[in-house]
Design an enzyme around this catalytic site. Structure first.
Site, short mmCIF file in Angstrom:
data_model
loop_
_atom_site.label_atom_id
_atom_site.label_comp_id
_atom_site.label_asym_id
_atom_site.label_seq_id
_atom_site.Cartn_x
_atom_site.Cartn_y
_atom_site.Cartn_z
N GLU A 35 0.84 -1.20 0.00
CA GLU A 35 0.00 0.00 0.00
C GLU A 35 0.88 1.25 0.00
O GLU A 35 1.83 1.33 0.78
CB GLU A 35 -0.88 -0.01 1.25
CG GLU A 35 -2.29 0.41 1.02
CD GLU A 35 -3.05 -0.52 0.08
OE1 GLU A 35 -3.10 -0.23 -1.14
OE2 GLU A 35 -3.58 -1.54 0.55
N HIS A 36 0.52 2.17 -0.89
CA HIS A 36 1.28 3.42 -1.05
C HIS A 36 2.72 3.14 -1.50
O HIS A 36 3.62 3.92 -1.23
CB HIS A 36 1.24 4.27 0.23
CG HIS A 36 -0.15 4.75 0.53
ND1 HIS A 36 -0.70 5.86 -0.07
CD2 HIS A 36 -1.12 4.23 1.32
CE1 HIS A 36 -1.94 6.04 0.36
NE2 HIS A 36 -2.22 5.05 1.21
N ASP A 38 3.02 2.16 -4.89
CA ASP A 38 3.03 2.26 -6.37
C ASP A 38 3.60 3.59 -6.86
O ASP A 38 4.30 3.62 -7.86
CB ASP A 38 1.65 1.95 -6.98
CG ASP A 38 0.52 2.87 -6.57
OD1 ASP A 38 0.70 3.73 -5.67
OD2 ASP A 38 -0.58 2.74 -7.16
N SER A 69 -25.61 7.15 -15.98
CA SER A 69 -25.28 6.09 -15.03
C SER A 69 -26.57 5.56 -14.43
O SER A 69 -27.48 6.33 -14.11
CB SER A 69 -24.39 6.67 -13.93
OG SER A 69 -24.42 5.82 -12.80
N SER A 129 -13.44 1.84 -7.32
CA SER A 129 -14.55 2.01 -8.26
C SER A 129 -14.19 3.01 -9.36
O SER A 129 -14.63 2.86 -10.51
CB SER A 129 -15.81 2.45 -7.53
OG SER A 129 -15.58 3.64 -6.81
N SER A 130 -13.39 4.02 -9.05
CA SER A 130 -13.05 5.02 -10.08
C SER A 130 -12.20 4.41 -11.18
O SER A 130 -12.45 4.63 -12.37
CB SER A 130 -12.25 6.20 -9.51
OG SER A 130 -12.70 6.57 -8.27
N ASP A 174 -4.29 0.57 -9.29
CA ASP A 174 -5.71 0.26 -9.45
C ASP A 174 -6.07 0.00 -10.92
O ASP A 174 -6.82 -0.92 -11.23
CB ASP A 174 -6.57 1.40 -8.90
CG ASP A 174 -6.30 1.67 -7.44
OD1 ASP A 174 -5.65 0.82 -6.80
OD2 ASP A 174 -6.71 2.73 -6.94
C1 GLA Z 1 -5.21 4.46 -4.14
C2 GLA Z 1 -4.45 4.84 -5.41
C3 GLA Z 1 -3.39 3.78 -5.75
C4 GLA Z 1 -2.52 3.45 -4.54
C5 GLA Z 1 -3.38 3.19 -3.30
C6 GLA Z 1 -2.56 3.01 -2.07
O1 GLA Z 1 -5.99 3.32 -4.36
O2 GLA Z 1 -5.32 4.98 -6.49
O3 GLA Z 1 -2.60 4.22 -6.83
O4 GLA Z 1 -1.59 4.46 -4.31
O5 GLA Z 1 -4.30 4.23 -3.07
O6 GLA Z 1 -1.77 1.87 -2.15
#
Ligand code: GLA
Length: 384
Positions: A35-36, A38, A69, A129-130, A174
């Site tokens: 997490e965090h 990327d 939508s 979701s985005s 994502d």
């Molecule tokens: C969000 C961002 C991703 C990633 C995560 C944390 O989902 O869209 O790019 O940085 O947070 O891991």
């Protein structure tokens, strides 16, 4: 077409007076670990989930982009593709518009379309979701306008759309997860060069269940906190003379800390130890099976809570309660500040773990969490 697609197809006809040319689905994701990392050129280990955004699309040749939508009642938003500009489209419609704008900026001569979006990915739950929305539209345009872009290129288009048009400085995890994940596998992704490795993940076969506990605390990555964390990481890398924090190993940390201001130390510690957890998770998965991931997940949560500070009381309660009730490990997943917690548990204990979290939330006076069981699902595809 799937049965879930039947109703939106009729809605499309009612709205636009003709049938869609096809349906493209792109899934949400949960990240197992990483997490965090990327936006620090590091490693991530997500799976796609069965919940997806579906884009029903028909190409138009007059440059008009109509967006609707099933979640938003009322008429379609109508835009002119030549007039698209960052900041010019408000709300949910900015995401699909952003993809069209980015494709055009990248030199692809795409025009308009009639689009209806339908989604069962919970919004604001940290389940991406985005990105699913962006990827469904990108996949539809790729086919309808015969762009012949690879899945990885479409993921980069979708990320640029979010960075430059929507204004969220997200990393690539994502969009890559939504585009390229495979059923039955986790995606081990090196975000520096986008090299991917599929790691078989047969949870049911190992007698395991991956619970997703959506705390229903809404986060908003556009609110500046995410951008501030990313900027902190980039500042730390620059101070250390590195192109990204990915280039730091755990053994380098003491020397690095001596060169950093105190406020950046916990950020760097999280990113470097988290990257290491992804590498160890891959090793455990390949050599000992998914049950061995448990302690790595729990350690990842502690790091997000204590160092990166992206957890919140609700995600902490969900993770702690799941582990106390017998889960092998639990952690917040996604950007943070709310959203979902994943808990890896023996299937025999899954119900008890879920019940314990629901009870703890009731006692704390929090809204009842939504509980799902996640299985690794396939990435973006055309459905009809
Ligand atoms: C969000 C961002 C991703 C990633 C995560 C944390 O989902 O869209 O790019 O940085 O947070 O891991």
């Amino acid at each position: 077409m799937t049965t879930t697609g039947t109703a939106p197809a009729s809605t499309f006809e009612e709205l636009y007076g003709h049938a869609p040319e096809g349906v493209w689905a792109a899934p949400g994701r949960v990240n197992l670990i990483g997490e965090h990392t990327d936006y620090n050129d590091g490693f991530v280990l997500p799976i796609a989930i069965p919940q997806a955004v579906r884009a029903y699309v028909r190409r138009r040749d007059d440059g008009v982009l109509r967006l609707a939508s099933t979640r938003v009642p009322g008429a379609a938003v109508e835009l002119d593709v030549t007039g698209l500009a960052p900041g010019g489209v408000a709300g949910w419609a900015a995401y699909p518009a952003a993809v069209v704008w980015t494709l055009r900026r990248a030199g692809h001569g795409v025009g308009g379309a009639d689009v209806l979006l339908d989604s069962d990915v919970p919004g604001g739950a940290g389940l991406s979701s985005s990105a699913a929305l962006e990827c469904a539209v990108a996949a539809a345009y790729n086919d309808l306008y015969e762009l012949k872009l690879e899945a990885g290129e479409l993921a980069l288009i979708a990320q640029r759309a979010e960075n430059e048009f929507v204004g969220v400085p997200c990393g690539i995890m994502d969009q890559m997860a939504s585009m390229v994940c495979r059923a039955g596998a986790a995606l081990y992704l090196d975000t520096r060069d986008l090299s991917a490795r599929y790691v078989p993940l047969d949870l049911a076969g190992a007698g395991l269940t991956l619970l997703v506990l959506d705390t229903r605390v809404q986060h908003d990555l556009a609110d500046g906190a995410y951008a501030a964390l990313r900027a902190g990481c980039e500042r730390a890398a620059a101070l250390l003379g590195l192109s990204a924090l990915r280039d730091l190993a755990p053994a380098d940390l003491p020397a690095a800390f001596a060169r950093l201001p105190a406020d950046l130390v916990p950020l760097v510690r999280h990113v470097v130890t988290e990257n290491d957890r992804v590498v160890r998770a891959l090793d455990e998965l390949e050599h000992h099976g998914p049950a061995a991931l448990g302690p790595i997940l729990t350690a990842g949560h502690a790091s997000l809570r204590d160092d990166y500070r992206t957890s919140c009381p609700e995600t902490d309660l969900a993770a702690d309660t799941a582990v106390a009730a017998g889960a092998l490990g639990a952690r917040m997943t996604g950007g943070g500040f709310g959203g979902s917690v994943i808990a890896l548990t023996e299937t025999a204990k899954a119900q008890a773990v879920a019940d314990a979290v629901v009870d703890a939330f009731a006692k704390a006076g929090y809204a009842e969490p939504d509980v799902y069981r996640a299985v690794p699902a396939e990435g973006a595809r055309r459905e009809s």
